[in-house]
Design an enzyme around this catalytic site. Structure first.
Site, PDB file in Angstrom:
ATOM      1  N   ASN A 191      13.913  72.725  75.063  1.00 26.58           N
ATOM      2  CA  ASN A 191      13.595  73.335  73.768  1.00 26.58           C
ATOM      3  C   ASN A 191      14.880  73.983  73.251  1.00 26.58           C
ATOM      4  OD1 ASN A 191      12.714  74.821  71.620  1.00 26.58           O
ATOM      5  ND2 ASN A 191      11.071  75.880  72.726  1.00 26.58           N
ATOM      6  N   ARG A 250      11.343  69.309  72.540  1.00 24.94           N
ATOM      7  CA  ARG A 250      10.597  69.899  71.434  1.00 24.94           C
ATOM      8  C   ARG A 250      11.427  69.723  70.164  1.00 24.94           C
ATOM      9  NH1 ARG A 250      10.498  75.833  69.221  1.00 24.94           N
ATOM     10  NH2 ARG A 250       8.834  75.604  67.729  1.00 24.94           N
ATOM     11  N   HIS A 292       3.805  74.810  64.951  1.00 23.97           N
ATOM     12  CA  HIS A 292       3.035  75.161  66.153  1.00 23.97           C
ATOM     13  C   HIS A 292       2.024  74.071  66.522  1.00 23.97           C
ATOM     14  CE1 HIS A 292       3.610  79.760  65.298  1.00 23.97           C
ATOM     15  NE2 HIS A 292       4.545  79.309  66.122  1.00 23.97           N
ATOM     16  N   ARG A 323       8.325  88.145  59.888  1.00 22.52           N
ATOM     17  CA  ARG A 323       8.137  87.351  58.664  1.00 22.52           C
ATOM     18  C   ARG A 323       6.947  87.879  57.867  1.00 22.52           C
ATOM     19  NH1 ARG A 323       7.860  81.736  61.684  1.00 22.52           N
ATOM     20  NH2 ARG A 323       9.357  82.371  63.259  1.00 22.52           N
ATOM     21  N   GLU A 340       2.656  74.714  75.681  1.00 21.24           N
ATOM     22  CA  GLU A 340       3.305  73.652  74.911  1.00 21.24           C
ATOM     23  C   GLU A 340       4.179  72.766  75.802  1.00 21.24           C
ATOM     24  OE1 GLU A 340       4.218  77.109  72.561  1.00 21.24           O
ATOM     25  OE2 GLU A 340       4.472  75.802  70.821  1.00 21.24           O
TER      26      GLU A 340
END
Ligand code: AMP
Length: 411
Positions: free
Chosen positions: A11, A92, A181, A242, A386
Site C-alpha cells: 500500500n 492497493r 474505501h 476533512r 482490506e
C-alpha cells in the site's frame, strides 16, 4: 487452496509504504511493516514478524524503491521460507476511474490507465505507479495485481454518481462521483452476508467505514448503489481533518471575500477541518472522547456533529435501499468507539434502531457481532481487513505458469 501460498500486499502512499505478507486462504498475517517519511531526511522502516518488532533508518530521501529493496535484501532474506511461498504481489490502488470494476493483473494497459487517473488522485496514483515499478523490478517472476478502492462502487447507477453540473464535465472530463474505501466496504459486505446467513448477492446493508477517513455505502444485493465520497475523498461524512459535505458557495466566499487561494482552501478543507477543526484540539477520536468526558466543549461539539451527520446519511440510505438487513460499523472508530455507535443509534431510534449496551461495550477491541437489542434493527460491528481482500484477489488472478502457482486458488 493450498495452505502454503503467501501474497505480498503493498500500500504505497505519497510518503509511506505499508507492506504485509498474508496467507490468502486464512488471512493470517506473517509479516507486516511500514516505510515512513519517504522522500524526507528521516526516512525509516519498521516491521513485525513472528511477534518480533524491528526498525531501521533508511538513507536520507529514500523512496518506495528503497523500501522494497530493503524488504527483499534485509527482511525477507531472514525469512527464506516466506519468500519462497510468495505467489503474487497485490497493490492497493486508490483510483481506477471508470475502467476497473474488478481487480486486474498489471500490464502496460493497466499502468497507462492508472497513469490516466493521476489527475483524480494526484497524491496516491503516482505513488502506486512507483510501487508497482519497484516491486516488478524486485520480484520479476511474480505477477502484480492492482486492487482498486473505486472498483466496488462502479456498480452505482447514474442517478447516484452524476453531479447536477453541466453534463459535459462528466462526458468530457470524467467529473463524477467515484467513491473510495471500496475494498473495505466489499469485505464488510461479504462478512455481513456470512454472519446473516445470506448469499452475498442477496444481502442489503449500510456499511459505515469510520476511520481517519470516513465513508458510508448503501449495498443492494451485494453491490454498491451509493456511497458518500465523490470525485475525491473529501465529500460526505465529517472526518478526522476533512470537512465532508459543505455548501459549494463556501469556496467562492473564501476566495472572493476572504482572499484564500486554492492551496489554502485545499488545506482548510482537507487538513484543518473535520474533528480537528471543530474541536480545535485533535483529529483523534480517543483524545476527543476523553476530553469531552473532562468537559471540553469543542471536543463534545465535534463528536456531536460527527454522529449527527453520520446518522443523517444512514437515514438517507434507508431511502435508497428497498430493505436493510443490517447497519454495519467498521474502521478504527466504527470498530472501537462504543460511544460513537451509541450516539448514532440513539439518533436513529425513529428507524427502529436500539443499542444493547452490554453488547456494544463488548464489541470494542476487534470483537465482531451484533450490538442491537433483540427487537431492534440489526446492527453489526465487523473489523475490516482490506489487506486480506487484496491478498485473496491477487492469489485468484495468479496465472497458471507462475512459480508456486496453486490451481485450486481459482475456485
Ligand atoms: P483508522 O483510520 O481506521 O485507523 O482509524 C483511526 C481512528 O480510529 C482515530 O480517530 C482513532 O482515534 C480511532 N480509534 C482507534 N481506537 C479507538 C478507540 N478505542 N476508541 C475510539 N476511537 C478509536
Amino acid at each position: 487452496m493450498s495452505s502454503s501460498s503467501q501474497v505480498l500486499v503493498l500500500n504505497c502512499g505519497s510518503s509511506s509504504l505499508k507492506f504485509a505478507v498474508i496467507d490468502p486462504h486464512s488471512g493470517c498475517l506473517s509479516l507486516s511493516g511500514i516505510g515512513e517519511s519517504l522522500g524526507q531526511r528521516e526516512a525509516s522502516v519498521s516491521w513485525k514478524c513472528g511477534g518480533e518488532r524491528q526498525s531501521a533508518i533508511l538513507p536520507a530521501n529514500a523512496r518506495h524503491t528503497e523500501v522494497i529493496r530493503f524488504l527483499v535484501d534485509e527482511v525477507l532474506s531472514q525469512h527464506d521460507k516466506l519468500r519462497d511461498q510468495l505467489v503474487a504481489i497485490g497493490h492497493r490502488v486508490v483510483h481506477g476511474g471508470e475502467k476497473f470494476s474488478h481487480s486486474v493483473l498489471v500490464d502496460d494497459a493497466v499502468l497507462n490507465a492508472i497513469q490516466e487517473c493521476v489527475a483524480l488522485a494526484p497524491l496516491h496514483n503516482p505513488a502506486h505507479l512507483q510501487g508497482i515499478e519497484a516491486a516488478s523490478a524486485a520480484f520479476p517472476d511474480l505477477p502484480q495485481v492492482a486492487v482498486f478502492d473505486t472498483a466496488f462502487h462502479q456498480s452505482m447507477p447514474r442517478q447516484a454518481y452524476i453531479y447536477a453540473l453541466p453534463y459535459t464535465l462528466y462526458r468530457d472530463h470524467g467529473i463524477r462521483r467515484y467513491g473510495m474505501h471500496g475494498t473495505s466496504h466489499r469485505f464488510v459486505t461479504e462478512r455481513a452476508a456470512e454472519l446473516l446467513n445470506l448469499p452475498v448477492n442477496e444481502v442489503n446493508i449500510i456499511s459505515a467505514h469510520l476511520g481517519n477517513g470516513a465513508s458510508i455505502t448503501a449495498v443492494h444485493n451485494g453491490r454498491s448503489v451509493d456511497t458518500s465520497m465523490g470525485l475525491t475523498p473529501l465529500e460526505g461524512l465529517v472526518m478526522g481533518t476533512r470537512s465532508g459535505d459543505v455548501d459549494p458557495g463556501l469556496l467562492m466566499h473564501l476566495g472572493s471575500r476572504m482572499d484564500y487561494c486554492l492551496k489554502e482552501i485545499n488545506d482548510l478543507l482537507n487538513k484543518k477541518s473535520g474533528l480537528l477543526g471543530i474541536s480545535e484540539l485533535s483529529n483523534d477520536c480517543r483524545t476527543l472522547e476523553q476530553a469531552a468526558t473532562d468537559g471540553h466543549d469543542g471536543a463534545q461539539l465535534a463528536l456531536d456533529i460527527f454522529c449527527y451527520r453520520l446518522a443523517k446519511y444512514i437515514g438517507a440510505y434507508h431511502a435508497v435501499l428497498p430493505q436493510v438487513d443490517a447497519l454495519v460499523f467498521t474502521g478504527g472508530i466504527g470498530e472501537n468507539s462504543s460511544l460513537v455507535r451509541q450516539k448514532v443509534i440513539q439518533q436513529l431510534r425513529g428507524l427502529g434502531y436500539a443499542v444493547d449496551d452490554e453488547k456494544n461495550i463488548r464489541a470494542r477491541f476487534g470483537e465482531e457481532g451484533p450490538i442491537n437489542t433483540d427487537q431492534s434493527a440489526v446492527t453489526l460491528v465487523i473489523p475490516t481487513n482490506e489487506e486480506w481482500v487484496i491478498a485473496r484477489d491477487a492469489a485468484e488472478l495468479v496465472p497458471p505458469d507462475t512459480p508456486n502457482h496453486d490451481p485450486s486458488s481459482r475456485e
